[in-house]
Design a protein around this motif. Structure first.
Motif, short mmCIF file in Angstrom:
data_model
loop_
_atom_site.label_atom_id
_atom_site.label_comp_id
_atom_site.label_asym_id
_atom_site.label_seq_id
_atom_site.Cartn_x
_atom_site.Cartn_y
_atom_site.Cartn_z
N SER A 185 0.82 -1.22 0.00
CA SER A 185 0.00 0.00 0.00
C SER A 185 0.85 1.26 0.00
CB SER A 185 -0.94 0.00 1.22
OG SER A 185 -0.21 0.24 2.42
N THR A 186 2.12 1.12 0.33
CA THR A 186 3.03 2.26 0.35
C THR A 186 3.94 2.32 -0.88
OG1 THR A 186 3.10 2.30 2.76
CG2 THR A 186 4.93 3.35 1.62
N ASN A 187 4.42 1.15 -1.30
CA ASN A 187 5.49 1.12 -2.30
C ASN A 187 5.06 0.74 -3.71
OD1 ASN A 187 7.22 1.77 -0.24
ND2 ASN A 187 7.99 -0.30 0.05
N ALA A 188 3.87 0.19 -3.89
CA ALA A 188 3.47 -0.27 -5.23
C ALA A 188 3.41 0.89 -6.21
CB ALA A 188 2.12 -0.98 -5.16
N ARG A 234 -2.15 0.10 -4.55
CA ARG A 234 -1.91 0.67 -3.21
C ARG A 234 -3.22 0.76 -2.44
NH1 ARG A 234 1.49 4.34 -6.14
NH2 ARG A 234 0.00 6.05 -5.87
N PHE A 235 -4.26 1.25 -3.09
CA PHE A 235 -5.56 1.37 -2.44
C PHE A 235 -6.12 0.00 -2.06
CE2 PHE A 235 -10.17 1.07 -3.04
CZ PHE A 235 -10.61 1.90 -2.03
N LEU A 236 -6.05 -0.94 -2.98
CA LEU A 236 -6.62 -2.27 -2.73
C LEU A 236 -5.84 -3.02 -1.66
CD1 LEU A 236 -7.51 -3.37 -6.37
CD2 LEU A 236 -9.06 -2.54 -4.59
N ALA A 237 -4.53 -2.80 -1.60
CA ALA A 237 -3.73 -3.45 -0.56
C ALA A 237 -4.14 -2.94 0.82
CB ALA A 237 -2.25 -3.19 -0.80
N ASN A 238 -4.35 -1.64 0.92
CA ASN A 238 -4.80 -1.08 2.20
C ASN A 238 -6.19 -1.61 2.56
OD1 ASN A 238 -4.52 0.98 4.41
ND2 ASN A 238 -6.34 1.79 3.41
N PRO A 262 8.18 1.22 9.87
CA PRO A 262 9.06 2.32 9.42
C PRO A 262 8.40 3.26 8.41
CG PRO A 262 9.64 0.31 8.28
CD PRO A 262 8.55 -0.07 9.25
N PHE A 263 7.21 2.91 7.93
CA PHE A 263 6.57 3.71 6.89
C PHE A 263 5.46 4.57 7.50
CE2 PHE A 263 7.95 -0.24 4.77
CZ PHE A 263 8.87 0.30 3.89
N GLU A 264 5.63 5.88 7.41
CA GLU A 264 4.64 6.79 7.99
C GLU A 264 3.30 6.70 7.28
OE1 GLU A 264 4.88 8.55 10.73
OE2 GLU A 264 6.93 7.84 11.08
N SER A 265 3.31 6.42 5.98
CA SER A 265 2.05 6.30 5.25
C SER A 265 1.27 5.06 5.70
CB SER A 265 2.31 6.23 3.75
OG SER A 265 3.16 5.16 3.43
#
Length: 703
Positions: free
Chosen positions: A505-508, A514-518, A546-549
């Motif tokens: 959701s952060t790196n794709a 990204r939306f669907l992973a979240n 480690p990812f703020e998003s």
């Protein structure tokens, strides 16, 4: 005979006289004479004169049929350079001569020369032999220039594109010749010839993918499919049912019986036929994985607004990018047709996800090619059970990334030809996404978690768009049709599974993925039966991720859990709606995660202004998400009473450790953002913080 003494008329007279004087047994001598004059014509003659020379050669071969048959094997490769001619009529006559040679020459001799021609194709003008590479490396070692990058100019790029275009034409002509000569070969074991030519074609295809543009690679795959239908005529008779242009059907779950394939599969009592079918299926699956993993990605040109808050799309033309890997949109399509029909598009405006839909709609031929490959592999006997089992297996020792064509040797039995994991993943995904085959018993645990582990943890799937797309689709399908399944007792395994999709959701590269992973993380978390585990995941992510998003996304999940826990629902046995008895609807929820939900920003923003600004830019996604959640809790009287948000101690602590450190640096941050031209939009953030203060005042909290 010196070059200066040769003219077009003399060259024509020479090849004509030699054909008249030499006997049919002396065809080797004629081939030598012809080769000399062909090489001379390519070096010395103008394009127009080359055409006249080929016209004369065509006349000689027409009038000397025995000689033409005897030297056909030699004509295949020596005529290829004429396909680079700027004159269409020269190219046309060269193609005609190659076709005639394939039809009339000794089939086995022609077969060998066609394969040699395919093996020798260079798709880039910078392609050198291994010896030249070694020499260049040695020169660079002593020159001191090895670290200087070479950036191709526009003219060099144009030359490379023209070169690849000519090579594609040569490939197409050689493949057409192979289509002609293959049925002419009589052999006790045709699989030996088939194995050799498929390996050669796979090597040529792999080279093409590295340099050819997206459309050219798709064209090559389509031609390979047409060739296979010549090799195995039964494939022409099979009809592929339509799948995507229809309303979605309810999920269908297999009862465990073996799946039947569509069309005519290999003969069960004929080992040679089974071997040929498996060779073709293995070849196609490798082509599919190379196509999806390495082809240049198409894009739509765009211009971005200064504040990056809107993207203005220009649909004037599609172009290839330097990024590799295609996305079919399996996950997005499933979301649109099954999970959220009629709700997957944002009303009004145009989003980045809409841009992806436009690109995929403009490249429907990519999906059509994948559908055709998947369908052919199914009718050749590749079962869904085999694909699912292979996808769940351990680390694949035969990586598709290192494939050079040697994975298809000359086997003796169909059982000796395995598929690779990437091949299996793409075939399984497309088969299930198309809705033609029944969905097997498929759950998050153990099936999908094993697939995710194999490709995303122990494999390189995190950097491969097609793998991400496939894993996402299979996860959405598993959760929708089978649920979580047998969840492990340890929460660590479940958290790792969710973290894989949090990273996606952060790196794709795909906004839709990204939306669907979240969304997948949120759905899986909601499906877990124990609230304590769900709350523990929220805390674990806020504390260690480690990812703020990702932290911002988990704050959104927390908000959904709170709303769900405090929204009255109607139960059959109750006379009135009641709220669920949930930890997310009590003070304990925020108490358990308070220190990680509202971190001490005074410590985080220590140092000078520049250092504090850099840190705030990093944590901004999570700060904004938490601020919006806090505002929601304050605005809703029921929520602030249930969760204790309005209590004086709670409000004072949030103000002191979370809000004030940013508020007192607000003017500095706004100035720095204006200087840098940043994208945070501190003015909007300031307005939100002011709104929080106003709400607190309105409810009697003047802190």
């Amino acid at each position: 005979m010196s070059k200066d003494a040769v003219t077009l008329e003399k060259a024509i007279a020479s090849i004509t006289q030699a054909a008249d004087e030499l006997s049919s047994d002396e065809f080797i001598d004629y081939s030598v004479i012809l080769d000399v004059h062909i090489n001379w014509s390519l070096e010395e003659l103008t394009p127009e004169d080359q055409y006249e020379f080929l016209q004369a050669l065509e006349g000689v071969l027409t009038s000397h049929e025995d000689l033409a048959r005897s030297i056909a094997w030699d004509l295949i490769t020596v005529l290829l350079p004429y396909l680079d001619s700027p004159l269409p009529k020269t190219v046309e006559i060269a193609e005609s001569l190659i076709e005639s040679a394939a039809k009339n020459g000794n089939p086995r001799e022609v077969y060998i020369k066609v394969l040699q021609g395919l093996s020798s194709l260079a798709w880039s003008p910078n392609t050198y032999s291994e010896d030249e590479d070694e020499y260049d490396d040695e020169e660079a070692e002593h020159s001191g220039d090895e670290d200087e990058p070479t950036i191709p100019s526009n003219s060099e790029k144009k030359d490379s594109a023209e070169f690849a275009k000519h090579t594609l034409n040569k490939f197409n002509n050689l493949l057409s010749a192979l289509c002609i000569v293959h049925p002419r070969i009589s052999a006790k074991f045709p699989s030996k010839f088939l194995s050799t030519e498929l390996s050669t074609l796979l090597i040529a295809f792999t080279k093409a993918v590295e340099t050819a543009e997206n459309g050219a690679v798709t064209d090559i795959v389509e031609r390979l499919l047409a060739f296979l239908k010549v090799v195995r005529p039964q494939l022409q008779q099979a009809q592929r049912p339509s799948s995507f242009e229809r309303p979605p059907l309810p999920p269908r779950v297999s009862t465990g019986a073996s799946l039947t394939t569509v069309g005519q599969g290999p003969e069960q009592d004929d080992p040679e036929d089974q071997l040929q079918a498996r060779l073709i299926a293995s070849f196609l699956s490798h082509v599919l994985s190379g196509y999806l993993l390495r082809t240049r990605r198409p894009s739509v040109s765009r211009t971005e607004h200064e504040d990056h808050s809107h993207v203005h799309l220009g649909f004037g033309g599609l172009e290839d990018t330097d990024e590799r890997g295609l996305e079919i949109g399996w996950a997005g399509k499933y979301d649109e047709l099954v999970l959220r029909p009629e709700k997957s598009k944002v009303p009004g405006g145009r989003t980045l996800i809409d841009e992806e839909r436009v690109i995929r709609a403009a490249h429907k031929n990519i999906k059509a090619v994948v559908d055709e490959v998947s369908f052919i592999c199914e009718i050749l006997g590749v079962t869904t059970e085999e694909l699912l089992e292979l996808c769940q297996a351990g680390v694949d020792t035969h990586s598709d990334d290192e494939h050079d064509g040697s994975d298809i040797p000359a086997p003796k039995a169909a059982e000796e030809i395995p598929l690779s994991k990437h091949d299996a993943l793409f075939l399984l995904t497309n088969r299930l996404a198309s809705g033609i085959s029944e969905t097997p018993i498929f759950k998050i645990y153990p099936e999908h978690s094993a697939i995710t582990e194999a490709f995303m943890i122990y494999g390189s799937g995190q950097s491969q768009p097609a793998v991400i797309d496939a894993i996402l689709f299979l996860g959405m399908l598993a959760l929708h049709t089978g649920g979580l399944g047998d969840i492990p007792e340890s929460t660590e395994g479940f958290f790792i599974y969710l973290q894989v999709f949090s990273v996606i959701s952060t790196n794709a590269s795909s906004p839709q993925c990204r939306f669907l992973a979240n969304s997948h993380v949120a759905r899986c978390l909601r499906a877990h039966p124990y609230e304590a585990v769900r709350l523990a995941y929220v805390r674990d992510t806020l504390e260690y991720c480690p990812f703020e998003s990702v932290k911002a996304a988990v704050v959104g999940i927390l908000k959904d859990e709170i709303i769900h826990a405090t929204t009255p629902v109607v139960k059959e046995e109750a006379s009135a709606p009641s709220t669920p008895n949930s930890i997310f609807g009590t003070k304990l929820c925020l108490t358990e995660i308070f220190d990680v939900l509202f971190p001490d920003l005074e410590k985080a923003l220590e140092g000078g202004d520049d250092k504090a600004w850099d840190k705030f830019k990093e944590i901004h996604p999570r700060f904004a998400a938490t601020l919006n959640l806090y505002l929601l809790l304050l605005l809703n009287e029921d929520l602030r009473l249930r969760l204790g948000v309005s209590e004086k101690g709670f409000a004072e602590t949030v103000k002191g450790r979370f809000l004030d450190p940013v508020r007192k640096r607000m003017e500095t941050f706004k100035a720095l953002e204006k200087t840098e031209g940043g994208t945070i939009n501190m003015l909007v953030l300031e307005m939100t913080m002011e709104r929080v203060r106003e709400v607190k005042v309105s409810i009697g909290d003047n802190q």
